[in-house]
Write a protein that holds these residues in place. Sequence first.
Motif, PDB file in Angstrom:
ATOM      1  N   CYS A  64       6.280 -45.807  20.441  1.00 43.49           N
ATOM      2  CA  CYS A  64       4.706 -46.404  20.016  1.00 43.49           C
ATOM      3  C   CYS A  64       5.170 -47.635  19.180  1.00 43.49           C
ATOM      4  O   CYS A  64       5.549 -47.308  18.011  1.00 43.49           O
ATOM      5  CB  CYS A  64       4.080 -44.907  19.871  1.00 43.49           C
ATOM      6  SG  CYS A  64       2.377 -45.907  19.151  1.00 43.49           S
ATOM      7  N   GLY A  65       4.621 -48.544  19.693  1.00 44.65           N
ATOM      8  CA  GLY A  65       4.663 -49.912  18.858  1.00 44.65           C
ATOM      9  C   GLY A  65       3.535 -49.732  17.611  1.00 44.65           C
ATOM     10  O   GLY A  65       3.782 -50.003  16.402  1.00 44.65           O
ATOM     11  N   ARG A  66       2.685 -48.946  17.894  1.00 39.50           N
ATOM     12  CA  ARG A  66       1.389 -48.611  16.847  1.00 39.50           C
ATOM     13  C   ARG A  66       2.124 -48.047  15.677  1.00 39.50           C
ATOM     14  O   ARG A  66       1.917 -48.053  14.685  1.00 39.50           O
ATOM     15  CB  ARG A  66       0.220 -48.123  17.413  1.00 39.50           C
ATOM     16  CG  ARG A  66      -0.926 -47.987  16.202  1.00 39.50           C
ATOM     17  CD  ARG A  66      -2.247 -47.464  16.965  1.00 39.50           C
ATOM     18  NE  ARG A  66      -3.051 -48.282  17.664  1.00 39.50           N
ATOM     19  CZ  ARG A  66      -4.180 -48.075  18.419  1.00 39.50           C
ATOM     20  NH1 ARG A  66      -4.308 -46.623  18.324  1.00 39.50           N
ATOM     21  NH2 ARG A  66      -4.590 -48.847  19.056  1.00 39.50           N
ATOM     22  N   CYS A  67       2.332 -46.555  16.155  1.00 42.41           N
ATOM     23  CA  CYS A  67       3.132 -45.649  15.244  1.00 42.41           C
ATOM     24  C   CYS A  67       4.402 -46.125  14.628  1.00 42.41           C
ATOM     25  O   CYS A  67       4.743 -45.631  13.811  1.00 42.41           O
ATOM     26  CB  CYS A  67       3.088 -44.418  15.728  1.00 42.41           C
ATOM     27  SG  CYS A  67       1.650 -43.627  16.394  1.00 42.41           S
ATOM     28  N   GLN A  68       5.091 -46.872  15.455  1.00 41.50           N
ATOM     29  CA  GLN A  68       6.392 -47.246  15.324  1.00 41.50           C
ATOM     30  C   GLN A  68       7.328 -46.106  15.211  1.00 41.50           C
ATOM     31  O   GLN A  68       8.327 -45.756  14.294  1.00 41.50           O
ATOM     32  CB  GLN A  68       6.550 -48.030  14.034  1.00 41.50           C
ATOM     33  CG  GLN A  68       5.743 -49.411  13.988  1.00 41.50           C
ATOM     34  CD  GLN A  68       6.122 -50.306  13.020  1.00 41.50           C
ATOM     35  OE1 GLN A  68       6.525 -50.035  11.942  1.00 41.50           O
ATOM     36  NE2 GLN A  68       5.816 -51.265  13.154  1.00 41.50           N
ATOM     37  N   LYS A  69       7.245 -45.165  16.174  1.00 42.21           N
ATOM     38  CA  LYS A  69       8.051 -44.000  16.312  1.00 42.21           C
ATOM     39  C   LYS A  69       8.136 -43.428  17.616  1.00 42.21           C
ATOM     40  O   LYS A  69       7.333 -43.954  18.437  1.00 42.21           O
ATOM     41  CB  LYS A  69       7.622 -43.060  15.290  1.00 42.21           C
ATOM     42  CG  LYS A  69       6.312 -42.342  15.888  1.00 42.21           C
ATOM     43  CD  LYS A  69       5.802 -41.208  14.697  1.00 42.21           C
ATOM     44  CE  LYS A  69       4.749 -40.571  15.182  1.00 42.21           C
ATOM     45  NZ  LYS A  69       4.358 -39.249  14.222  1.00 42.21           N
ATOM     46  N   ARG A  70       9.325 -42.729  18.034  1.00 40.16           N
ATOM     47  CA  ARG A  70       9.552 -42.294  19.397  1.00 40.16           C
ATOM     48  C   ARG A  70       8.667 -41.181  19.476  1.00 40.16           C
ATOM     49  O   ARG A  70       8.612 -40.369  18.527  1.00 40.16           O
ATOM     50  CB  ARG A  70      11.075 -42.295  19.500  1.00 40.16           C
ATOM     51  CG  ARG A  70      11.365 -41.879  20.952  1.00 40.16           C
ATOM     52  CD  ARG A  70      12.567 -42.289  21.428  1.00 40.16           C
ATOM     53  NE  ARG A  70      12.949 -42.282  22.975  1.00 40.16           N
ATOM     54  CZ  ARG A  70      12.453 -43.413  23.609  1.00 40.16           C
ATOM     55  NH1 ARG A  70      12.058 -44.437  23.186  1.00 40.16           N
ATOM     56  NH2 ARG A  70      12.856 -43.228  24.958  1.00 40.16           N
ATOM     57  N   VAL A  71       8.007 -40.886  20.585  1.00 40.94           N
ATOM     58  CA  VAL A  71       7.153 -39.852  20.898  1.00 40.94           C
ATOM     59  C   VAL A  71       7.495 -38.995  22.106  1.00 40.94           C
ATOM     60  O   VAL A  71       8.110 -39.939  23.056  1.00 40.94           O
ATOM     61  CB  VAL A  71       5.579 -39.905  20.818  1.00 40.94           C
ATOM     62  CG1 VAL A  71       5.140 -40.448  19.469  1.00 40.94           C
ATOM     63  CG2 VAL A  71       5.079 -41.287  22.124  1.00 40.94           C
ATOM     64  N   ARG A  72       7.238 -37.726  22.280  1.00 43.71           N
ATOM     65  CA  ARG A  72       7.539 -37.056  23.518  1.00 43.71           C
ATOM     66  C   ARG A  72       6.390 -36.273  24.096  1.00 43.71           C
ATOM     67  O   ARG A  72       5.698 -35.894  23.208  1.00 43.71           O
ATOM     68  CB  ARG A  72       8.646 -35.973  23.355  1.00 43.71           C
ATOM     69  CG  ARG A  72      10.096 -36.763  23.070  1.00 43.71           C
ATOM     70  CD  ARG A  72      11.017 -35.603  23.073  1.00 43.71           C
ATOM     71  NE  ARG A  72      11.049 -34.700  24.122  1.00 43.71           N
ATOM     72  CZ  ARG A  72      12.035 -33.875  24.452  1.00 43.71           C
ATOM     73  NH1 ARG A  72      13.150 -33.833  23.591  1.00 43.71           N
ATOM     74  NH2 ARG A  72      12.094 -33.118  25.451  1.00 43.71           N
ATOM     75  N   SER A  73       6.230 -35.830  25.568  1.00 44.51           N
ATOM     76  CA  SER A  73       5.417 -35.174  26.236  1.00 44.51           C
ATOM     77  C   SER A  73       5.933 -33.704  25.884  1.00 44.51           C
ATOM     78  O   SER A  73       7.071 -33.623  25.553  1.00 44.51           O
ATOM     79  CB  SER A  73       5.211 -35.678  27.559  1.00 44.51           C
ATOM     80  OG  SER A  73       6.397 -35.286  28.317  1.00 44.51           O
ATOM     81  N   HIS A  74       5.083 -32.889  26.082  1.00 42.04           N
ATOM     82  CA  HIS A  74       5.218 -31.455  25.926  1.00 42.04           C
ATOM     83  C   HIS A  74       4.525 -30.664  26.906  1.00 42.04           C
ATOM     84  O   HIS A  74       3.310 -30.611  26.639  1.00 42.04           O
ATOM     85  CB  HIS A  74       5.223 -30.956  24.337  1.00 42.04           C
ATOM     86  CG  HIS A  74       5.600 -29.607  24.365  1.00 42.04           C
ATOM     87  ND1 HIS A  74       6.970 -28.941  23.996  1.00 42.04           N
ATOM     88  CD2 HIS A  74       4.985 -28.382  24.378  1.00 42.04           C
ATOM     89  CE1 HIS A  74       6.975 -27.675  24.003  1.00 42.04           C
ATOM     90  NE2 HIS A  74       5.685 -27.217  24.003  1.00 42.04           N
ATOM     91  N   HIS A  75       5.264 -29.747  27.700  1.00 38.87           N
ATOM     92  CA  HIS A  75       4.391 -28.798  28.672  1.00 38.87           C
ATOM     93  C   HIS A  75       4.052 -27.711  27.672  1.00 38.87           C
ATOM     94  O   HIS A  75       4.652 -26.888  26.993  1.00 38.87           O
ATOM     95  CB  HIS A  75       5.181 -28.544  29.810  1.00 38.87           C
ATOM     96  CG  HIS A  75       4.267 -27.677  30.950  1.00 38.87           C
ATOM     97  ND1 HIS A  75       4.103 -26.677  30.857  1.00 38.87           N
ATOM     98  CD2 HIS A  75       3.917 -28.296  31.947  1.00 38.87           C
ATOM     99  CE1 HIS A  75       3.279 -26.119  31.698  1.00 38.87           C
ATOM    100  NE2 HIS A  75       3.411 -27.427  32.583  1.00 38.87           N
ATOM    101  N   PRO A  76       2.657 -27.066  28.145  1.00 39.02           N
ATOM    102  CA  PRO A  76       2.442 -25.994  27.398  1.00 39.02           C
ATOM    103  C   PRO A  76       3.286 -24.892  27.374  1.00 39.02           C
ATOM    104  O   PRO A  76       3.153 -24.005  26.732  1.00 39.02           O
ATOM    105  CB  PRO A  76       0.864 -25.837  27.663  1.00 39.02           C
ATOM    106  CG  PRO A  76       0.634 -27.058  28.472  1.00 39.02           C
ATOM    107  CD  PRO A  76       1.564 -27.766  28.810  1.00 39.02           C
TER     108      PRO A  76
END
Length: 121
Positions: free
Chosen positions: A55-67
Amino acid sequence: MLSLKQVHETKEAKLHGCPECGGRLREIRKHEQFVTDIPMIEVKTTRFITYSGYCGRCQKRVRSHHPEQISDATGAAGVLVGPRAKALAADLKHRLGVSYGTLKSTVQAVSEVLNDALACP
């Protein structure tokens, strides 16, 4: 005695003649037997596919997560024992008083069976 509503399957073995000599039978009677058993347990492996991105705005790598995921681990650490298997182990240990040694050997034996089952095409 079980009611017929509780029966899941009926199997019949007809008797068409004497199994010893083949002679005709008279006064044939019907007999019933009920067998109650635990159903076969099917191993269920669920593959969770998740995605990650920067994420360019947060400047960090993010992941999806299944419930239904119990961990975000991937690779070798991403092969996990599910909640039902853990509950069975806890039940064997605490409610039934199974020793840690017996529990370990039982889990190893079950793991071998599961590994064999999962290795089959």
